[in-house]
Write an enzyme that holds these catalytic residues in place. Structure first.
Site, short mmCIF file in Angstrom:
data_model
loop_
_atom_site.label_atom_id
_atom_site.label_comp_id
_atom_site.label_asym_id
_atom_site.label_seq_id
_atom_site.Cartn_x
_atom_site.Cartn_y
_atom_site.Cartn_z
N SER B 129 -19.36 -2.98 3.80
CA SER B 129 -20.88 -2.78 3.70
C SER B 129 -21.29 -2.57 2.09
O SER B 129 -20.01 -2.32 0.62
CB SER B 129 -21.69 -1.32 4.10
OG SER B 129 -21.15 -1.85 5.59
N GLU B 244 -10.90 -4.20 20.63
CA GLU B 244 -11.56 -2.71 20.67
C GLU B 244 -12.37 -2.99 21.72
O GLU B 244 -13.13 -2.46 21.34
CB GLU B 244 -11.43 -2.40 19.06
CG GLU B 244 -11.74 -0.70 18.79
CD GLU B 244 -10.45 -0.19 19.58
OE1 GLU B 244 -10.96 1.18 20.13
OE2 GLU B 244 -9.32 -1.06 20.07
N ASN B 385 -27.41 -0.08 17.27
CA ASN B 385 -27.69 -0.65 18.26
C ASN B 385 -28.59 -1.89 18.46
O ASN B 385 -28.76 -2.86 19.19
CB ASN B 385 -27.33 0.53 18.84
CG ASN B 385 -27.26 0.71 19.64
OD1 ASN B 385 -25.68 1.32 18.79
ND2 ASN B 385 -26.78 2.51 20.34
N GLU B 386 -29.21 -2.07 17.51
CA GLU B 386 -30.39 -3.50 17.51
C GLU B 386 -30.22 -3.95 16.91
O GLU B 386 -30.05 -5.75 17.68
CB GLU B 386 -31.77 -2.46 16.18
CG GLU B 386 -32.35 -1.42 16.56
CD GLU B 386 -31.73 -0.01 16.58
OE1 GLU B 386 -30.88 0.73 15.43
OE2 GLU B 386 -32.44 0.60 17.26
#
Lengths: 386, 399
Positions: B129, B244, B385-386
């Site tokens: 990031s 995973e 989650n979006e």
């Protein structure tokens, strides 16, 4: 651990899917609702011919010898097609009582006939005041020599209008909500003293209110031991919830599929409405709820024959809680994402919404089962951790 | 169809449970029970115990130190690990960079890194990031320019979690600014001691300086520390997304928190009665259990499918694991905070970091609020989650 269906189970699924594919389009279904019974006698015979009406019964009684997984397969298919025929009333409830509590003679007399499509049954248990309390029985059963006499009123008996025979619960002793003192009685639907008032239900099925006035029952037509019927009723209710959970999943998957298809084809502002993120995420949440509900229907199939009474009861509570919540969510969203067209009876999706709403109410709603599960100490056993 | 575990799987569960019961150091277990942060040394100690047993990276190829377990056994291992309050092996090493090196590394890279990753002789952190690149990771701008045998890296990374504990960083850097954004990215392994690389700690809501900002000022990285080919880094990073999945839902962690919440609620009085007898609280907890039960079966279905198929195929249920799994982890920490009530109010950072035994109020309640605050990250990191919703909408529903 293995989630694959066996060869027999796959064949069962294929045969029921194929039949419903051919015979249960939304338009065909409409014509069945207009038949005198509100469902198709001809299809009923076809179910019998395919062996579907004897799925949970032992081969000794001409049955398929299936278990909860086979029931799940059938009910999911019925849920997806919004089947109107009285399978749940006759096989799951009435047949369930006989299967669980019947004597050899009773099973011999009744189960093969159900399987052949020659006997319709209903479970006349609920009463105006009983709501979700399975022990709440006011209808009286009084001894008369070696016979019994039933007096009382049973309400919203699913498919009670067309049934040939009823299984009626009656209070032999104790107070209105005592678990002890209840009996189950096999009653001919046309016996003297039985009056039935049939009516349609919200979901295009049929039900009846049934009045019993001095109805005589022979001693041999009692199911199980005198006054000890409550555990039988509980088991039947648990089987009913297992079956309903699979039916609900069949319906939820259809609501999801129909809605996603609509999102792809309906255009507004010059684009398919499925290109809008607000609607996409809602559709994904419908998928999440449906997949989780499917897992719970499998859990129900796994736990409905669990030997430990307390574990089984808690598991079934949990299943009904999830099915109630997820069914309500998927149903409401399927209407919302369709907009106005979702509100009309001419369009399919609303019928699933209605049925899932009724499934939530049947055999105890979400709050009822959540409270029961919480009272029982929850699902996860303290021994789970090392 | 049979949802029960086979006798062999049950025996395996017993073996794993027994190992965790006897091998997990008591002080580490205690910290985990209390919701305290582990020190670097705790994580190193535990991973070396696992590595000695051969269980540090169960799903790596056997030739590099994996166990050869199928998906069901790995699932059981993870569940028991979490039920036992045992820490995960360091995810950066074992789940993120390790499999990439196994799959795409050179022989030298494999020989140098893999044993050290297993034994936690080298601690990796992640450099993905950036301030301007969160969900849209491929827009990253940290620049790497080739100069002879080196790349010269300039730019800034964000959310370098545990960077202050790390020896190395695996990073995505831009090597071709003119290519389409996914095309010009390269995957580098960077020694944290390299001159020009500086960290600034970031304190998260729980009070723990858990993560960092990383600044790159002419950081010279040998070309031999590149994974695979130049400008193919995105493909290697994406390869990770398929990894995973079996343990992502953390059902075991949630289960033990539910049990803890129920036990602890028995010690809290509300209106003269234990909170555990309060209908509203009980029902909230029961509802979490219902959802957890559904998730557990969904998880088993995914695992069963993984076991039977070669290669990964899109399964809607795998996305359900990520979405519901994060929500339920959050729900379990939320209800622990509710159980703690006013006892959660004092801010006790030293206790959270296990630097003192002194505590105001019940010990379990002292960590309830910080753990709840930090739990909000669970639905953000690793693809919010979006973003998960976007992925499912496109890949599964075809919208």
């Amino acid at each position: 651990m293995d989630f694959d269906l066996s060869e027999e189970q796959r064949m069962l699924k294929e045969s029921v899917d194929r039949l419903l594919e051919d015979r249960y389009s939304f338009e065909q279904r409409k014509t069945y609702t207009k038949a005198p019974d509100g469902w198709s006698r001809e299809l009923w015979q076809q179910y019998a011919d395919l062996g579907l009406l004897s799925v949970p019964f032992d081969s000794k009684y001409g049955g398929f010898g299936g278990g909860p997984v086979e029931t799940m397969i059938l009910m999911e298919a019925f849920g997806a097609a919004l089947v109107l025929e009285p399978y749940f009333a006759t096989v799951t409830l009435f047949g369930g009582c006989v299967r669980i509590a019947g004597t050899e003679a009773q099973k011999d007399a009744l189960l093969p006939k159900i399987g052949e499509g020659k006997l319709l049954g209903a479970f006349a248990h609920s009463e105006r005041n009983s709501r979700y309390d399975l022990a709440d029985v006011q209808t009286t059963a009084k001894k008369d020599g070696s016979d019994w006499v039933l007096d009382g009123e049973k309400t919203v008996v699913i498919h009670g209008d067309c049934a040939d025979k009823l299984i009626v619960s009656g209070r032999i002793s104790g107070g209105q909500r005592d678990k002890d003192g209840i009996g189950l009685f096999l009653v001919d639907a046309k016996a003297p003293g039985v009056t039935r008032k049939g009516y349609p239900t919200q979901d295009s099925l049929r039900a009846a209110d049934i009045t019993l006035k001095g109805v005589k029952v022979a001693a041999g037509d009692m199911l199980g031991e005198s006054g000890k019927a409550f555990p039988i009723i509980e088991r039947v209710a648990q089987s009913a919830i297992q079956a309903l959970s699979a039916e609900a999943v069949g319906g939820m998957q259809e609501m999801l599929d129909i809605t996603v298809e609509y999102l792809k084809t309906r255009h507004q502002f010059g684009v398919p409405i499925g290109s809008f993120q607000a609607l996409q995420h809602r559709a994904v949440d419908m998928l999440v709820a449906t997949e989780q509900a499917r897992s719970m229907a499998m859990f129900a199939a796994m736990m409905v024959d669990e030997k430990d009474d307390a574990e089984r009861a808690k598991a079934i509570n949990a299943v009904k809680v999830h099915i109630g919540k997820s069914g309500r969510y998927v149903g409401q969203q399927s209407i919302q994402l369709h907009g106005g067209i979702g509100m009309t009876l001419e369009y399919k999706v609303g019928h699933y919404f209605i049925r899932s709403t009724m499934i939530e109410i049947l055999f105890g709603d979400t709050d009822h089962h959540l409270a029961a599960l919480a009272r029982a100490g929850g699902l996860i056993a303290p021994g789970t951790t090392a | 169809m049979d949802l029960r575990y086979t006798p062999a799987e049950t025996a395996f569960r017993e073996e794993v449970r027994e190992f965790f019961r006897t091998s997990l150091p008591a002080d580490i277990r205690r910290k985990q029970e209390l919701g305290q942060r582990l020190a670097k040394q705790d994580i190193v100690t535990w991973q070396r115990i696992l590595n000695k047993k051969g269980w540090a990276a169960p799903m790596w190829p056997v030739e590099y130190g994996g166990t050869g377990w199928d998906a069901v056994r790995y699932f059981i291992f993870r569940e028991e690990l979490h039920l036992a309050y045992a820490p995960d092996p360091l995810g950066f090493n074992v789940n993120l960079v390790g499999p990439v090196i196994c799959a795409f590394g050179t022989r030298e890279q494999k020989e140098f890194f893999l044993p050290k990753l297993l034994n936690l002789d080298i601690w990796f952190c992640q450099g993905f990031s950036e301030p301007g690149s969160g969900s849209d990771l491929a827009s990253l701008k940290t620049r790497a320019v080739r100069e002879g045998d080196h790349y010269v890296v300039n730019g800034q990374k964000l959310w370098t979690s545990n960077g202050h504990n790390a020896d190395w960083m695996f990073a995505l850097v831009r090597t071709d600014p003119n290519a389409k954004k996914q095309r010009g990215i390269t995957y580098l392994l960077i020694d944290m001691r390299t001159p020009g690389l500086k960290l600034r700690p970031i304190v998260t809501l729980d009070g723990d300086p858990h993560t960092n900002e990383s600044f790159f000022d002419d950081v010279r990285v040998p070309v031999t520390n590149r994974i695979g080919e130049e400008n193919k880094g995105w493909d290697y990073a994406k390869f990770l997304l398929g990894n995973e999945r079996a343990g992502v839902a953390r059902v075991g962690t949630c289960k033990r928190r539910v049990l803890a919440a129920r036990a602890l609620a028995a010690t809290v009085m509300v209106d003269g009665k234990p909170l555990s007898e309060n209908a509203r609280f009980r029902e909230k907890l029961a509802l979490i259990e219902v959802e957890l039960q559904a998730l557990e079966i969904t998880n088993m279905m995914v695992v069963d499918k993984m076991k039977k198929q070669v290669g990964y195929q899109q399964d809607p249920r795998a996305s359900v694991l990520k979405i519901k799994g994060s929500e339920l982890q959050q729900a379990t920490l939320e209800i622990l905070l509710e159980a703690a009530g006013p006892s959660a109010i004092p801010r006790q950072l030293d206790f959270l970091l296990a630097q003192t035994d002194d505590v105001i109020g019940p010990d379990w309640a002292a960590t309830a609020a910080p753990n709840y605050f930090f739990s909000r990250a669970i639905s953000i990191f690793g693809g919010s989650n979006e973003i998960q919703h976007n992925i499912v909408s496109k890949a599964v529903l075809g919208l």
